[in-house]
Design a protein around this motif. Structure first.
Motif, mmCIF file in Angstrom:
data_model
loop_
_atom_site.group_PDB
_atom_site.id
_atom_site.type_symbol
_atom_site.label_atom_id
_atom_site.label_comp_id
_atom_site.label_asym_id
_atom_site.label_seq_id
_atom_site.Cartn_x
_atom_site.Cartn_y
_atom_site.Cartn_z
ATOM 1 N N LEU A 125 5.042 6.851 -0.986
ATOM 2 C CA LEU A 125 4.685 8.111 -1.639
ATOM 3 C C LEU A 125 4.453 9.128 -0.524
ATOM 4 C CD1 LEU A 125 2.214 6.876 -4.422
ATOM 5 C CD2 LEU A 125 4.724 6.839 -4.366
ATOM 6 N N ASP A 144 1.147 10.850 0.816
ATOM 7 C CA ASP A 144 0.223 10.137 1.694
ATOM 8 C C ASP A 144 0.824 10.093 3.093
ATOM 9 O OD1 ASP A 144 -1.864 9.472 -0.110
ATOM 10 O OD2 ASP A 144 -0.682 7.834 -0.928
ATOM 11 N N GLY A 180 -5.448 4.274 -7.939
ATOM 12 C CA GLY A 180 -5.403 2.936 -8.494
ATOM 13 C C GLY A 180 -6.443 2.141 -7.712
ATOM 14 N N ILE A 221 -5.755 2.051 -3.864
ATOM 15 C CA ILE A 221 -4.355 1.852 -3.462
ATOM 16 C C ILE A 221 -3.855 3.159 -2.855
ATOM 17 C CG2 ILE A 221 -2.027 1.309 -4.256
ATOM 18 C CD1 ILE A 221 -3.363 -0.018 -6.739
ATOM 19 N N ILE A 222 -3.256 3.052 -1.685
ATOM 20 C CA ILE A 222 -2.661 4.211 -1.015
ATOM 21 C C ILE A 222 -1.139 4.059 -1.110
ATOM 22 C CG2 ILE A 222 -2.497 5.367 1.261
ATOM 23 C CD1 ILE A 222 -5.205 5.690 -0.284
ATOM 24 N N TYR A 272 3.777 0.505 -0.573
ATOM 25 C CA TYR A 272 3.858 -0.756 -1.291
ATOM 26 C C TYR A 272 5.058 -1.559 -0.781
ATOM 27 C CZ TYR A 272 1.662 2.301 -4.950
ATOM 28 O OH TYR A 272 0.889 3.206 -5.647
ATOM 29 N N GLN A 314 2.960 3.672 -15.525
ATOM 30 C CA GLN A 314 2.234 3.594 -14.256
ATOM 31 C C GLN A 314 2.682 2.382 -13.433
ATOM 32 O OE1 GLN A 314 0.424 5.885 -13.087
ATOM 33 N NE2 GLN A 314 -0.105 7.125 -14.894
ATOM 34 N N ARG A 352 -5.291 8.230 7.063
ATOM 35 C CA ARG A 352 -4.465 8.712 5.967
ATOM 36 C C ARG A 352 -4.919 10.121 5.556
ATOM 37 N NH1 ARG A 352 -6.255 9.712 0.314
ATOM 38 N NH2 ARG A 352 -4.352 9.717 -0.901
HETATM 39 C C1 G1P Z 1 -0.478 7.412 -7.231
HETATM 40 C C2 G1P Z 1 -0.758 6.046 -7.864
HETATM 41 C C3 G1P Z 1 -2.184 5.587 -7.558
HETATM 42 C C4 G1P Z 1 -2.411 5.596 -6.064
HETATM 43 C C5 G1P Z 1 -2.084 6.982 -5.471
HETATM 44 C C6 G1P Z 1 -2.135 6.953 -3.947
HETATM 45 O O1 G1P Z 1 -1.261 8.374 -7.890
HETATM 46 O O2 G1P Z 1 -0.556 6.134 -9.260
HETATM 47 O O3 G1P Z 1 -2.391 4.292 -8.062
HETATM 48 O O4 G1P Z 1 -3.753 5.261 -5.787
HETATM 49 O O5 G1P Z 1 -0.760 7.401 -5.843
HETATM 50 O O6 G1P Z 1 -1.931 8.226 -3.405
HETATM 51 P P1 G1P Z 1 -1.006 9.964 -7.745
HETATM 52 O O7 G1P Z 1 -1.766 10.394 -6.520
HETATM 53 O O8 G1P Z 1 0.464 10.158 -7.593
HETATM 54 O O9 G1P Z 1 -1.570 10.572 -8.988
#
Ligand code: G1P
Length: 294
Positions: free
Chosen positions: A131, A134, A172, A209-210, A213, A235, A258
């Motif tokens: 993602l 991050d 998460g 959770i960051i 994965y 999700q 982070r």
């Molecule tokens: C997503 C995930 C979440 C995680 C997070 C980390 O959420 O759904 O579980 O902890 O990224 O950045 P978002 O930040 O896209 O809402």
């Protein structure tokens, strides 16, 4: 030892509403941190972790991402004729190093749904999910840290970070027990349960959770099996919880810092700290900051 992970999926179809109006006509993944777009940090982390096959899940209005990782013939020609070798290397470097494919997510139906779009491109092998909001600054890239665990156990591995207080509700959150593993100093966990964005009182721990994965390919069936969850979206957290029924899932408190570049304050913090660490800018920028009467 599990086979090498070769592919990384980058969900990038979100609407970027937190950065409007900047993201009205450009993807948030292209917002520059110092002088590189957000998504390039994640792609470079993948490369430095040994993953060169990049799958970007895009949506409407995201063509700037495709152009960014493509060869820009006109720009390269111009830089070449002007003798700007450093700049030429910086624009050429990234497209030379990766093999990138794109798949569209027509509707933003959630992170799990975005990952599912990559099913055919990933095939029956373990893969990474990054993602790009991050940003993780680490001596050993965060993905590499997760891959080392994956190569040992052959299981899914998630990046974890301690988050205290009500902010835990933005993540998460896992319920997990530490696992003894050489050299990990209590940072490796076996996950038993997880909840997407729990209310502060309901969080099973302070381990969030960051966005890094490593997932085994059975995750695709789990994504297909779960109903829409938080926010009416499919999700990824719910799918990993489903996967847990039949497969072990590990979590690693990674080493590194982070930044939540998906948030305005986090974005500013990342900008300042990354700029301070730059050889070409850091000194002058530090002097400037010191001169400010804060
Ligand atoms: C997503 C995930 C979440 C995680 C997070 C980390 O959420 O759904 O579980 O902890 O990224 O950045 P978002 O930040 O896209 O809402």
């Amino acid at each position: 030892m599990a086979p090498k992970v070769r592919k990384a999926v980058f969900p990038a179809a979100g609407l970027g509403t937190r950065f409007l109006p900047a993201t009205k006509a450009q993807p948030k993944e292209m917002l520059p941190l110092v002088d590189k777009p957000l998504i390039q940090y994640g792609v470079e982390e993948a490369i430095h972790s040994g993953i060169h096959n990049i799958i970007i899940v895009t949506g409407r209005g995201k063509s700037a991402i495709e152009d960014h990782f493509d060869v820009s013939f006109e720009l390269e020609h111009l830089l070449e004729t002007r003798g700007k070798r450093d700049l030429l290397a910086s624009v050429r470097g990234i497209s030379d190093m990766i093999d990138v494919s794109y798949i569209r997510q027509k509707e933003a139906l959630g992170l799990g749904h975005a990952v599912l779009r990559a099913k055919e491109l990933v095939g029956p092998e373990s893969f990474a999910v990054v993602l790009s909001d991050d940003i993780i600054d680490a001596e050993t890239p965060c993905l590499r840290q997760l891959l080392d665990i994956h190569e040992f156990y052959g299981s899914s591995v998630l990046a974890l970070m301690e988050v205290d207080g009500p902010e835990i509700s933005a993540y998460g959150v896992v319920d997990a027990d530490p696992v003894a593993h050489n050299g990990m100093g209590g940072r490796l966990f076996r996950i038993h349960n997880m909840v997407e964005k729990p209310k502060p009182g309901d969080a099973p721990s302070n381990l969030a959770i960051i966005g890094r994965y490593i997932l085994t390919p059975e995750i695709f069936e789990s994504i297909e099996a779960v109903p829409p969850g938080k926010g009416g979206e499919i999700q990824l957290t719910d799918a990993i919880k489903h996967l847990l029924r039949n497969r072990p899932v590990y979590g690693l408190k990674f080493e590194g810092k982070r930044y939540d570049a998906g948030d305005k304050l986090g974005f500013l913090q990342a900008t300042v700290e990354l700029a301070l660490r730059r050889h070409d800018l850091g000194g002058a920028f530090r002097e400037y900051l010191k001169s400010m009467a804060l």
